[in-house]
Design an enzyme around this catalytic site. Structure first.
Site, short mmCIF file in Angstrom:
data_model
loop_
_atom_site.label_atom_id
_atom_site.label_comp_id
_atom_site.label_asym_id
_atom_site.label_seq_id
_atom_site.Cartn_x
_atom_site.Cartn_y
_atom_site.Cartn_z
N ARG A 3 -13.03 12.70 4.66
CA ARG A 3 -11.77 13.40 4.97
C ARG A 3 -11.22 14.06 3.72
NH1 ARG A 3 -8.48 8.80 6.55
NH2 ARG A 3 -6.77 10.28 6.37
N ASP A 41 -14.55 2.74 6.70
CA ASP A 41 -13.33 3.43 6.24
C ASP A 41 -13.61 4.16 4.93
OD1 ASP A 41 -10.48 4.06 5.74
OD2 ASP A 41 -10.74 2.59 4.14
N HIS A 57 0.86 -1.19 0.00
CA HIS A 57 0.00 0.00 0.00
C HIS A 57 0.90 1.24 0.00
CE1 HIS A 57 -4.05 1.63 1.10
NE2 HIS A 57 -3.32 2.68 1.43
N LYS A 83 -8.22 -1.47 6.12
CA LYS A 83 -8.42 -2.13 4.82
C LYS A 83 -7.70 -3.48 4.80
CE LYS A 83 -7.56 1.89 2.39
NZ LYS A 83 -8.34 3.03 2.84
N SER A 104 -7.00 4.03 8.81
CA SER A 104 -7.65 3.81 7.51
C SER A 104 -6.91 2.71 6.73
CB SER A 104 -7.64 5.13 6.74
OG SER A 104 -7.89 4.95 5.39
N1 URA Z 1 -4.38 5.85 2.19
C1 URA Z 1 -5.45 5.35 2.87
O1 URA Z 1 -5.89 4.24 2.63
N2 URA Z 1 -6.01 6.11 3.81
C2 URA Z 1 -5.57 7.34 4.11
O2 URA Z 1 -6.12 7.95 4.98
C3 URA Z 1 -4.47 7.87 3.39
C4 URA Z 1 -3.87 7.09 2.43
#
Ligand code: URA
Length: 443
Positions: A168, A161, A82, A187, A183
């Site tokens: 946000r 989320d 990620h 995931k 966040s």
């Molecule tokens: N990536 C995410 O999944 N969440 C965030 O808040 C920022 C970057």
């Protein structure tokens, strides 16, 4: 419990209990708490922060707000990479096929374009017919069949989320370490990934603008993962300048394909892809030497096995694999404008922030979650930092659908480049790698 009281509590800088965090998440999901209330609470967290206990509770509440994918016996092997997001960051597209070709089962839940950076899901949808909207069952089957999947976050995976992240983005509160950490890891709880590699970016094109903020986020990610028994490596990398040469959607996929064809082994895109790939192999104890891991990955690219894996992924997700050989199969924009250097010299820096503004002007970035993005437009950096450009040579190329947007984008790009006589020294992209395996996770 009352949502307004909890907003007040956070405004006063007090810590919530686990029950209070669960209440905040469930009331926002059920609609009992409005967007305005959730925005007020989010803003209070942004200014007052959260303790580690609160962050862990929020992560669990978000992660368990929907289904959790079960990979059965493959469970502890599933890897996921990620990125906190950056301009021109197409490493998910270069790396997932590469790791899958190395034999790792990789399940990637990717984001759509948000904030300053284009998201992997939108980029992949530039490939005609490619479907990222996969059910949990399809995700599990695809990983079992070909080792790799890149899917969007389905509505039933960490839906809280999804809703909070979109909120946000709407109110401009992306860069809060506890909110970002919860966040991201939420995931991963939902996607069933057990080996998580996070590229934590800092710089003018990242949500964390300073190295200090990125370090805080990386430390927090490792601490939260440890508490939740997840294995995680965080790699802190620079995003002062766009990654690679292409910024947009279709043109980033083309650059990723070029990498997988073995045509761009030098430069920052290759450096980062191989570094994160090697860190993943080391993290999963498949290698214990970085140089050997990199050399193995390079071999997978040059033998064509990584590209073959990408082709398998495109086919499995219903896309048109002929884009790999014929880039004209991508939708092309109306205008291609080559912009020349106004003076000779070495490129010193290319501001990621300015290039992101140019991409926004072209329509490549999204203001709200439901707004469309133009997948055909973008910017190609013909010259990168450290390269010499002669006056009149092409410095960058703009792909646009209107003359007006091209003009605005050109103005931002002109301001993005600084050129002068001396050759700049090259800094490493990677600042530090930390992991849940380290005794002391603080960097
Ligand atoms: N990536 C995410 O999944 N969440 C965030 O808040 C920022 C970057």
């Amino acid at each position: 419990m009352n949502f307004s009281d909890l907003i007040e509590k956070k405004k006063q800088g007090k810590a919530h209990s686990e029950d209070e965090i669960n209440f905040i998440v469930s009331s926002y999901m059920s609609g009992e708490a409005s967007d305005a209330q959730a925005a007020a609470w989010t803003a209070a967290v942004y200014f007052k922060g959260m303790t580690l206990d609160e962050t862990v509770s929020l992560t669990e509440a978000l992660g368990k707000s929907g289904k959790i994918i079960n990979f059965g016996e493959l469970g502890d092997k599933i890897a996921d990479k990620h990125s906190t997001g950056g301009v021109g960051d197409k490493v998910t597209i270069t790396l997932i096929p590469l790791l899958a070709a190395a034999g790792l089962p990789v399940a990637k839940l990717a984001d759509r374009t948000l904030g300053a950076s284009a998201g992997t899901v939108d980029k992949l949808e530039a490939i005609p017919n490619l479907n990222t909207n996969l059910s949990s069952g399809m995700i599990v089957n695809q990983v079992k069949n070909i080792n790799a999947v890149i899917a969007s976050q389905a509505d039933d995976l960490a839906p809280a989320d999804k809703k909070m992240y979109a909120l946000r983005n709407e109110i401009g509160i992306l860069n809060s370490a506890p909110l970002v950490a919860s966040s991201i890891i939420a995931k991963k709880i939902a996607s069933g990934a057990s080996n998580i590699i996070i590229d934590v970016k800092y710089g003018s094109g990242a949500c964390m603008r300073t190295l200090e903020d990125a370090r805080e986020l990386a430390n927090l990610l490792v601490k939260v993962a440890k508490r939740l028994d997840k294995s995680l490596t965080a790699i802190i990398t620079s995003m002062e300048e766009p990654l690679g040469r292409a910024v947009g959607h279709a043109i980033e996929v083309i650059e990723a394909i070029e990498f997988l064809k073995g045509h761009c082994d030098n430069g920052d895109l290759a450096e980062l892809t191989y570094a994160i790939g090697a860190a993943t192999l080391l993290h999963m104890d498949l290698y214990n030497n970085d140089a050997e891991a990199v050399s193995y990955l390079k071999n997978l690219v040059h033998s064509g096995r990584a590209l073959e894996k990408f082709k398998e992924l495109i086919i499995a997700q219903g896309g048109a694999p002929d884009v790999i050989e014929n880039y004209d199969k991508f939708t092309l924009p109306a205008f291609k404008i080559q912009c020349e250097a106004k003076k000779s010299g070495f490129v010193q820096n290319i501001s990621a922030d300015n290039i992101s503004c140019a991409a926004k002007a072209l329509g490549a970035l999204r203001d709200g979650m439901s707004k469309p993005v133009d997948l055909s437009v973008g910017i190609y950096l013909n010259k990168k930092s450290g390269e010499y450009v002669s006056k009149g040579e092409v410095l960058f190329t703009i792909y646009a659908n209107t003359e007006e947007s091209a003009k605005i984008a050109q103005m931002y790009c002109d301001n993005a480049f600084s050129v002068s006589e001396s050759k700049p020294s090259r800094n490493s992209l990677i600042y530090k790698i930390i992991s849940t395996k380290d005794e002391d996770e603080n960097v």
